[in-house]
Structures are given as structure tokens and as C-alpha cells.
Design a protein around this motif. Structure first.
Motif, PDB file in Angstrom:
ATOM      1  N   ARG A 254       0.831  -1.204   0.000  1.00  0.00           N
ATOM      2  CA  ARG A 254       0.000   0.000   0.000  1.00  0.00           C
ATOM      3  C   ARG A 254       0.872   1.262   0.000  1.00  0.00           C
ATOM      4  NH1 ARG A 254      -2.706   1.784   4.747  1.00  0.00           N
ATOM      5  NH2 ARG A 254      -0.540   1.731   5.449  1.00  0.00           N
ATOM      6  N   MET A 258       1.224   4.434  -2.965  1.00  0.00           N
ATOM      7  CA  MET A 258       0.901   5.841  -2.715  1.00  0.00           C
ATOM      8  C   MET A 258       2.049   6.751  -3.164  1.00  0.00           C
ATOM      9  SD  MET A 258      -1.994   5.569  -0.672  1.00  0.00           S
ATOM     10  CE  MET A 258      -2.065   6.457   0.874  1.00  0.00           C
ATOM     11  N   THR A 269      -4.246   5.182  -7.287  1.00  0.00           N
ATOM     12  CA  THR A 269      -5.561   5.608  -7.770  1.00  0.00           C
ATOM     13  C   THR A 269      -6.119   4.630  -8.812  1.00  0.00           C
ATOM     14  OG1 THR A 269      -4.570   6.964  -9.502  1.00  0.00           O
ATOM     15  CG2 THR A 269      -5.091   8.077  -7.426  1.00  0.00           C
ATOM     16  N   LYS A 274      -6.022  -1.063  -6.610  1.00  0.00           N
ATOM     17  CA  LYS A 274      -6.865  -1.008  -5.404  1.00  0.00           C
ATOM     18  C   LYS A 274      -7.548  -2.344  -5.125  1.00  0.00           C
ATOM     19  CE  LYS A 274      -8.412   3.727  -5.469  1.00  0.00           C
ATOM     20  NZ  LYS A 274      -9.557   4.597  -5.761  1.00  0.00           N
ATOM     21  N   ALA A 278      -7.440  -4.567  -1.918  1.00  0.00           N
ATOM     22  CA  ALA A 278      -8.685  -4.828  -1.187  1.00  0.00           C
ATOM     23  C   ALA A 278      -8.837  -6.337  -0.974  1.00  0.00           C
ATOM     24  CB  ALA A 278      -9.887  -4.272  -1.944  1.00  0.00           C
TER      25      ALA A 278
ATOM     26  N   ILE B 383     -13.269  -0.447   0.338  1.00  0.00           N
ATOM     27  CA  ILE B 383     -12.231  -1.023   1.204  1.00  0.00           C
ATOM     28  C   ILE B 383     -10.893  -0.320   0.937  1.00  0.00           C
ATOM     29  CG2 ILE B 383     -10.847  -3.090   1.665  1.00  0.00           C
ATOM     30  CD1 ILE B 383     -13.434  -4.729   1.131  1.00  0.00           C
ATOM     31  N   ALA B 384     -10.559  -0.170  -0.342  1.00  0.00           N
ATOM     32  CA  ALA B 384      -9.267   0.436  -0.678  1.00  0.00           C
ATOM     33  C   ALA B 384      -9.194   1.884  -0.191  1.00  0.00           C
ATOM     34  CB  ALA B 384      -9.033   0.364  -2.182  1.00  0.00           C
ATOM     35  N   GLU B 385     -10.279   2.624  -0.402  1.00  0.00           N
ATOM     36  CA  GLU B 385     -10.218   4.056  -0.090  1.00  0.00           C
ATOM     37  C   GLU B 385     -10.453   4.350   1.384  1.00  0.00           C
ATOM     38  OE1 GLU B 385     -12.866   6.002  -2.867  1.00  0.00           O
ATOM     39  OE2 GLU B 385     -11.777   5.163  -4.583  1.00  0.00           O
ATOM     40  N   VAL B 387     -10.709   2.045   4.019  1.00  0.00           N
ATOM     41  CA  VAL B 387     -10.018   1.218   5.012  1.00  0.00           C
ATOM     42  C   VAL B 387      -8.510   1.322   4.833  1.00  0.00           C
ATOM     43  CG1 VAL B 387      -9.761  -1.077   5.986  1.00  0.00           C
ATOM     44  CG2 VAL B 387     -11.976  -0.371   5.070  1.00  0.00           C
ATOM     45  N   LEU B 388      -8.054   1.139   3.606  1.00  0.00           N
ATOM     46  CA  LEU B 388      -6.608   1.165   3.379  1.00  0.00           C
ATOM     47  C   LEU B 388      -6.092   2.586   3.153  1.00  0.00           C
ATOM     48  CD1 LEU B 388      -6.247  -1.993   1.093  1.00  0.00           C
ATOM     49  CD2 LEU B 388      -5.837  -1.810   3.546  1.00  0.00           C
ATOM     50  N   GLY B 389      -6.998   3.545   3.019  1.00  0.00           N
ATOM     51  CA  GLY B 389      -6.583   4.937   2.887  1.00  0.00           C
ATOM     52  C   GLY B 389      -5.963   5.282   1.545  1.00  0.00           C
ATOM     53  N   MET B 390      -6.304   4.539   0.514  1.00  0.00           N
ATOM     54  CA  MET B 390      -5.775   4.865  -0.814  1.00  0.00           C
ATOM     55  C   MET B 390      -6.587   6.016  -1.407  1.00  0.00           C
ATOM     56  SD  MET B 390      -5.119   0.908  -1.938  1.00  0.00           S
ATOM     57  CE  MET B 390      -4.158   1.108  -3.424  1.00  0.00           C
ATOM     58  N   PRO B 391      -5.958   6.791  -2.310  1.00  0.00           N
ATOM     59  CA  PRO B 391      -6.641   7.989  -2.809  1.00  0.00           C
ATOM     60  C   PRO B 391      -7.826   7.640  -3.720  1.00  0.00           C
ATOM     61  CG  PRO B 391      -4.514   7.691  -3.893  1.00  0.00           C
ATOM     62  CD  PRO B 391      -4.601   6.641  -2.842  1.00  0.00           C
TER      63      PRO B 391
END
Ligand code: FAD
Lengths: 376, 407
Positions: A254, A258, A269, A274, A278, B383-385, B387-391
Motif C-alpha cells: 500500500r 501511494m 488511484t 486497489k 482490497a 475497502i481500498a479508499e 479502510v486502506l486509505g488509498m486515494p
């Protein structure tokens, strides 16, 4: 029902995390990886012993801390997260557990206090080459107090002071012909040779026995069921290591997504990225929850421990495998280099997937349990 | 960590067991419900009666406070009740959306009088609520909806079309999300109302699902007049209100029910393959083990959440995984079970195929659950945005007034 660790256990986990973050950066792993003469990190092992972790579940009368399995589980998770290059699992989850389960009073008195203080290291020797060890195909034999044959690969076999060796004790090829034999690896008739493995941060050896002196742990025909019991217990603890490793691999992945940019934006993005991560998260949550149930079953010696252990192991193996392979993938080319840490998790994940027997063995075993209980 | 019931929990479980034993029929060997081949209207009558009985005995919406007619129980009691009820052939599915999502939204935003009027009847199963959010052009991107409400004195006039509205054909009331200002960014111009589904301006047209059934509907709004007092939350705050609904949805969690590994084990035991019973086949065993591990993982994840809630913590994001995992698992498991039935697996009549045709039913239901209440893809984004804090993904419509977004 309270399906969570206690405040004290959480505190212990935090302490372990802090300790290992300081003492076990991946450079410690690499120091062992890059030097074929190194079997483990001696400094880290010493520090771990000083923390008392090697005596976690050993009763106070034998010089241990007398804590429970839940405490050992939280330590295991942190060791897994740190992919620590130490013989902890062999000495603690396998050898110590074996003696606690079936050792005689004198065996316990002789070995447990020194296992607790880290003065000696123990292990379990089961495999005999690239195949599933079964009562029908095992060659190592124990007759008249002497052990002969070859075990390969034995975890921490180059450094262990004694091993519990799964050996044929009877004339037939059934489970009842198997015994568990305690052998002093520094004694006569034992030759050891370090073998190369996928994860050189953890030592493995070929142990050749030529009429080496040994003594039974448990009864002569009890070795197979005893070994299964040891493996069930270890499976829960290793599952915690796998959960720790899987979560760390996901974090590494992760964080990199970023930072890294492609086509004018952070790769984090992109949905293909993602959704991979996930899915890793999903697998990790399932694995953690199953590991918790395993921890409870272990700590209470629940009747469905075997089922709980297999379930925890299957989920955790799956999670670590997925997180570690996709961690490399999201890094692109740099992820395939020696210098970047991704491969450390990939290596460790495969080692942990196979060390107590691979997924097919455990899945088969789980379904046998389910058939019997006709599903919980 | 303690997995056993505490003395209080054991006492509660006993109470639940006594209630169920006295009032409901246990399920047969398989997990399928016997109600599947009966007309919906008949099943609904039974379901309403069951809901009333639960309510009268303090087992409906167990965590709802006493002031709303609930027993004011704990999340743990809710879990215990759910565990026990799952062994009985009763149907609570008609009330899930209303009691789990819509009514809590009403309770959060309506005035006392409105709550008093609606909460009780909903709780005892007399009135059922539906959720009117999705539209033909706005599902995942529901904030892009175009059904509009225009203010007229102290009333609003609603025109437009909703779609995929589960249960609209038997529902009494609904909560509807509409656009009240097309001149601002899409999330900012929405408002929520409650509506009476019997309004003559509301036309419910059942849709024919791919499964053959008709649980969801198109709902047309033609000059439907609602009072300003039917507004839930402020004008322009509809998105915030909708998030309350959707958050409750995530708590109510979409565990895809239906055929399960128990049924699969039974099937595998009784199915003879070329090389012996299917249950002895390595490939079959591997699948059973994987699906069992997933089911247990979800179960214990739920228990972890409930434990956290019992200690006063808010539930973590772990729950968002439930629907993603269970829907695909149902689809794969049922497909595999049908494979084991070989040529005969295509049959759908319980008399011909056994197991109450639960595998075939699950196979045809699973695609719907993978879409309903947030698709697999949207849930993974979440989940990605979150929970995992992805943009966030690039959003070309961000900040653009709704009426300037290309459609
Ligand atoms: C059985 C069933 C019951 C339902 N009940 C109700 C109900 O009671 N009330 C109600 O309001 N609605 C209900 N719905 C509607 C449901 O919420 C929507 O169908 C769902 O949100 C998807 O919207 P859509 O159908 O417009 O598909 P679309 O949004 O058009 O999606 C099409 C495809 O594009 C993908 N996609 C869309 N956006 C993205 C993105 N950002 N990233 C990646 N992929 C994306 C989707 O995942 C999907 O695969 C129900 C649906 C079903 C199937």
C-alpha cells in the motif's frame, strides 16, 4: 462471549511490536540471508531470550513464565510481522510443546528449564525429502534405543541441541508403528549438514542418524497422534505469524502504491491496484478471525482444536501467499530486485505454508474432521 | 478471550430456545427454506405473523431501545438470537430493508410525531418499508439521480423514475432520494423524503428477474405531492441522510444466505463418481475446505465486531468484507455442487433434483447479491479508499454543477 484479546495481552503485543520494530528491521533478516554461514541472528535470539519469550508457556516450576497460549499468539504475530530470523518456532512451538504435551517428569525437568532460558534449542524432525511424511513411507527407524536414517529438511537442524524425531518404532507401516524419539543432536551418531532453502533466513539441515542414542517421548505407538497434536498446536501459532507477515506485506504494498506515480498520477488511484489490495485486506481479515478462534481453541484445549487449527492454517496460508505475491506485483520491476524487501515476505510465506505440512494435507485433514462432526 | 456464553448469555440463549421451540418449526436437514415454492403473498402473511410474535416476545430488533418498542438488548443478544433462529424455518427477509435501513433513517431525522406514527407498526410487521434510491441512470453512482422534487407552497412535487426497488409491490411506505437543486454539484442538490406507496401518483411495476421471480420493481412518480414535513433532514442534505441509510446497510450486513458447505458435504457423501464417492475426491475436499474456512472467517469476523461493540467501540471496517466474500462464495459453491450432479444438475424442481433445489436457487440468486447494495467492485473501492486509505479515483464530475455534467 468475548472474542478479543485482553488489555494485558494487547499491551504485551504492543511491547513486542515496539521491541521488534527496533531490534528486527529487515536488515537483520538480510544479514542472515546474505551470509551463507549464518544460521540465524544470534543477537536477536539473545534479546528475545532475555525478554523471556522462550519460556512463555513453560510453567513456573520449570523456570518459565507460566503464561497462556493467548500471550504466545500475540508474540507469534509480531515475530511474523517482523519475519524474524530466529529458531523460535522450532524451539517453542514444536519442541517445547511436544515436551509439555507428552514429556515424562524427568524429561521436562531436564529440558524445559534450559529451553526457557534459551540455553538450548529444540526442534521437531519429521520430513524425509520432498514428499509428505506418512507412516507408510517413513524410513527413519528407532530400535533398541538407537535411531537410524535421514531426516530432511529439519528446521533449525544445524543449531538445535535436541530434536523430537518422528520415527518408525514398530515393524508395520501403520500409525501405531510410529514413535516420537528425543535425540541429543550433539551426541554420537548424528551428522548434520545445512541445506539450502527458499528462505535462508531460517536454518534447515539434513540430519543423518547412525545408531544415535534416543529415548521415547510418550508411548511407542503414540508417536503419530502425538505429532499430529503438536502440529495442530503449532498451526495456530504459525497462523499468527502468517497473519502478521501478511498484514506487513499489505502495508508495504500500500505504501509503495501511494508513492509511485505512472501516467501522471499515483498508482494507488488505479482500480486494478486497489482491488488487488482490497482482496489482500479481505484475505487478511478472514485469516485473523480464524486465527483468533484457533487461539481460543488452543488456550482452552477445545475438543474442536484440530478443526480450528486447520481452518486457521488454511486461511492464514492463503492470506500470506496472496499479500506477498501481490506486494511484488504492485512494485513492478524494482519489486523483483534483491535489494527491495518484497521477496523476503514471498520467501517467508512459502516457508510457513509448507513447514508444518502443505495446504493439501491440512485441507484433507479439515474435511476429515468435518465429515466426522458432520460440519460444525 | 472467551468463546463460551457467560451465565447471562446462556440464560438468554435458553429463553430464545424456549421461545423458538414453542413457536416455530425447525428446518429440515438442508439449509433451504421450505417456503420457496409457495406464492409470495402467502409467505408474506406468515412472515408478518412471525414478526408480530417476535415483537410481542421481545425478539424483534433486539438492539432497539425501549422507547421505540425494542427490548433494548445488546448486540451479543442479537447474535445469539440469530444463531438460534437460523435453525428454524421462518422468514424475516421482508423486513430487512425497512427495519434495518429505512426506519432507522426515519428515526434519525423525522420529528417525534412521525416516529411515533411509524416505528411501532413497522416493528410489529404491520407496515413494510422500501428504499427508493437507484434509478436507471444512477446505481453505483446513485448521487447522479434525476428524479426531482419541486417546492410548491408547503408541499413538494415529485416526478421521475426509480428502479430495482426491492419489495415496492408489497411495501406501505418508502424513503426516496430526489434532486431538489440541479444547479449545484451532484451530492449537494439532493433531499430525502418519506412517501406513502399507496399514493395514486406512484406506479409500481414489477420487474422480471433473471431468476424468474419478481422481487424488485420499477417505481414511477408522476406529480406525487408530499408535505414538507415528510422531508428527512435539511433541503440539500439528502446525501448525508442517504449515508445514514447505507451505513445501517453495512451494519445489517449482506450475508448471502442459501446453500452452504453442510449441504455440499451431504451431497458429496451421497454422490458416486467414477473413482468412488465424491467426498473422497481430492478436488472436492479442497473446495469444501476452502469454503468452510471462508464461512468460518466471516462468522468469527462478525463475533469480533460484536465483541468490540459490547465494549462500547464502534464497529470497524471489517464488516465491509461480508457481502463481497459471501456472495461470490455462494455463486462458486452452488455452481460446483451442480457440477457434481452432472447432467442432472440443470434441473430446478426440488422433486427431481433434491436438496430443495437449494444449489440451483443459490446459483440464480448469487448474481443479484453481487450487485445489490453496492457491487463487488464498489465495495472493493470502498475497502481500498476508506479502510486502506488509498486515494480516490479521478472524478471528472467533481465539483461540476449537476446540470453541466455530460449525460
Ligand atoms: C436484487 C437487487 C435488489 C436491489 N434492491 C434495491 C433497492 O431495494 N433499492 C435500491 O435503491 N436499489 C436496489 N438495487 C439496486 C442496486 O443498488 C444497484 O443495482 C447497484 O448499486 C448497481 O447499480 P447499477 O445497477 O446502476 O449498475 P452500474 O452502476 O451501472 O454498474 C455496472 C457495472 O459497472 C461497475 N462500476 C460502476 N461504477 C464503478 C466504479 N466506480 N468502479 C468500478 N466499477 C464500477 C459496477 O460494479 C458494475 O459491475 C437492487 C439491485 C439488485 C440486483
Amino acid at each position: 462471549m468475548n472474542f478479543d484479546f485482553s488489555e494485558d495481552q494487547k499491551f504485551l503485543k504492543e511491547q513486542a511490536n515496539k521491541f521488534l520494530t527496533e531490534q528486527c528491521e529487515t536488515a537483520v533478516f538480510r544479514a542472515v540471508l546474505n551470509d551463507s554461514k549464518k544460521t540465524h541472528s544470534k543477537e536477536l535470539w539473545k534479546a528475545i531470550v532475555e525478554m523471556g519469550w522462550t519460556g512463555t508457556t513453560i510453567p513456573e516450576e520449570f523456570g518459565g513464565l507460566g503464561l497462556g497460549y493467548l500471550e504466545l499468539c500475540v508474540i507469534a504475530e509480531e515475530l511474523g510481522r517482523a519475519i524474524a530470523p530466529v529458531p523460535f518456532s522450532s524451539s517453542v512451538y514444536l519442541a517445547t510443546e511436544g515436551l509439555l504435551l507428552a514429556g515424562s517428569q524427568s524429561q521436562k525437568e531436564k529440558y524445559l528449564p534450559r529451553l526457557a532460558t534459551g540455553e538450548i534449542i529444540g526442534t521437531l524432525a519429521m520430513a524425509e525429502g520432498p514428499r509428505q511424511p506418512l507412516p507408510k513411507n517413513m524410513d527413519v527407524t528407532f530400535k533398541d534405543g538407537k535411531l537410524s536414517g535421514v531426516k530432511l529438511p529439519v528446521p533449525d537442524g544445524s543449531i538445535a541441541d535436541f530434536a523430537l524425531v518422528v520415527a518408525r518404532t514398530g515393524d508395520g507401516k501403520t500409525e501405531n508403528d510410529v514413535g516420537l524419539v528425543l535425540v541429543d543432536l550433539n551426541g554420537d551418531g548424528v551428522t548434520r549438514e545445512t541445506v539450502e532453502t527458499l528462505d535462508p533466513s531460517r536454518d534447515h539441515a539434513r540430519l543423518s542418524f547412525d545408531n544415535a542414542a534416543g529415548e521415547l517421548v510418550g508411548g511407542a505407538g503414540e508417536g503419530w497422534s502425538l505429532t499430529r497434536a503438536i502440529l495442530d498446536r503449532a498451526a495456530v501459532l504459525i497462523a499468527f505469524e502468517q497473519v502478521g507477515g501478511a498484514e506487513k506485506a499489505l502495508e508495504v504494498a500500500r505504501d509503495y502504491t501511494m508513492e509511485r506515480r505512472a501516467f501522471g498520477r499515483q498508482i494507488a488511484t488505479y482500480q486494478a491496484i486497489k482491488h488487488k489490495l482490497a482482496d489482500a485486506y479481505i484475505a487478511n481479515v478472514l485469516a485473523r478471525s480464524n486465527a483468533y478462534y484457533g487461539a481460543w481453541a488452543l488456550s482452552t484445549n477445545a475438543p474442536d482444536l484440530a478443526q480450528a487449527a486447520a481452518t486457521a492454517r488454511i486461511s492464514a496460508t492463503d492470506a500470506f501467499h496472496y499479500a506477498s505475491k501481490e506486494c511484488i506485483q504492485v512494485h513492478g520491476g524494482i519489486g523483483y530486485t534483491w535489494e527491495v524487501d518484497c521477496h523476503l515476505y514471498y520467501r517467508r510465506s512459502k516457508l510457513l505454508a509448507l513447514t508444518l505440512g502443505g495446504p493439501p494435507v491440512w485441507k484433507n485433514r479439515l474435511v476429515s474432521q468435518l465429515e466426522q462432526s458432520n460440519a460444525a | 478471550m472467551d468463546f463460551n456464553d457467560s451465565p447471562e448469555e446462556a440464560a438468554y440463549r435458553k429463553k430464545v430456545q424456549d421461545f423458538l421451540k414453542a413457536n416455530a418449526a425447525p428446518k429440515e436437514a438442508t439449509t433451504a427454506s421450505r417456503s420457496r415454492n409457495r406464492p409470495e403473498a402467502e409467505v408474506l402473511v406468515d412472515a408478518k405473523a412471525w414478526q408480530k410474535k417476535k415483537m410481542q416476545n421481545g425478539f424483534a430488533q433486539i438492539t432497539w431501545p425501549k422507547e421505540w418498542g425494542g427490548p433494548g438488548g445488546t448486540p451479543m443478544q442479537q447474535v445469539i438470537y440469530g444463531q438460534e433462529e437460523s435453525g428454524y424455518d421462518v422468514d424475516g427477509s421482508f423486513f430487512g430493508i425497512g427495519l434495518g435501513m429505512c426506519v432507522p433513517t426515519v428515526m434519525a431525522y423525522a420529528d417525534d410525531e412521525t416516529c411515533k406514527r411509524f416505528v411501532g407498526p413497522a416493528l410489529q410487521g404491520d407496515e413494510i418499508w422500501c428504499q427508493l434510491f437507484s434509478e436507471p441512470a444512477a446505481g453505483s453512482d446513485v448521487a447522479g439521480l434525476i428524479t426531482k422534487a419541486v417546492k410548491d407552497g408547503d408541499e413538494w412535487v415529485i416526478n421521475g423514475q426509480k428502479v430495482w426497488t426491492s419489495g415496492a409491490h408489497y411495501c406501505d411506505f418508502g424513503i426516496v432520494l430526489v434532486r431538489t437543486d440541479p444547479g449545484v454539484a451532484k451530492h449537494k442538490g439532493l433531499t430525502m423524503f418519506w412517501v406513502d406507496m399507496k399514493d395514486p401518483g406512484i406506479d409500481v411495476r414489477p420487474l422480471h428477474q433473471m431468476s424468474g421471480g419478481s422481487n424488485f420493481n420499477e417505481v414511477y412518480f408522476t406529480d406525487v405531492r408530499v408535505k414538507d414535513t415528510q422531508r428527512l433532514g435539511d433541503v440539500g442534505q439528502g446525501w448525508k441522510v442517504a449515508l445514514t441509510t447505507l451505513m445501517n446497510e453495512r451494519l445489517a450486513v449482506g450475508q448471502a444466505g442459501g446453500a452452504d458447505f453442510k449441504d455440499l458435504i451431504e451431497l458429496a457423501k451421497s454422490t458416486e463418481l467414477e473413482n468412488g464417492p465424491a467426498i473422497k475426491d481430492g478436488a472436492v475436499r479442497e473446495k469444501i475446505a476452502d469454503w468452510y474456512a471462508k464461512a468460518q472467517g466471516l462468522k468469527y469476523t462478525r463475533y469480533r465486531t460484536v465483541s468490540a461493540m459490547s465494549q462500547g467501540e464502534t464497529p470497524g471496517p471489517e464488516n465491509s468484507i461480508t457481502k463481497v466474500v459471501s456472495a461470490s462464495r455462494l455463486q462458486d459453491l452452488t455452481s460446483f455442487a451442480m457440477d457434481l450432479m452432472d447432467m442432472g444438475g440443470i434441473m430446478v424442481n426440488p422433486d427431481d433434483v433434491g436438496y430443495e433445489a437449494a444449489f440451483q436457487e443459490g446459483y440464480m440468486w448469487a448474481p443479484g447479491i453481487r450487485i445489490a447494495g453496492g457491487t463487488d467492485e464498489i465495495l472493493r473501492n470502498i475497502i481500498a479508499e476508506r479502510v486502506l486509505g488509498m486515494p480516490q479515483d479521478v472524478r471528472v464530475d467533481k465539483g461540476v454543477p449537476f446540470n453541466e455534467i455530460p449525460k
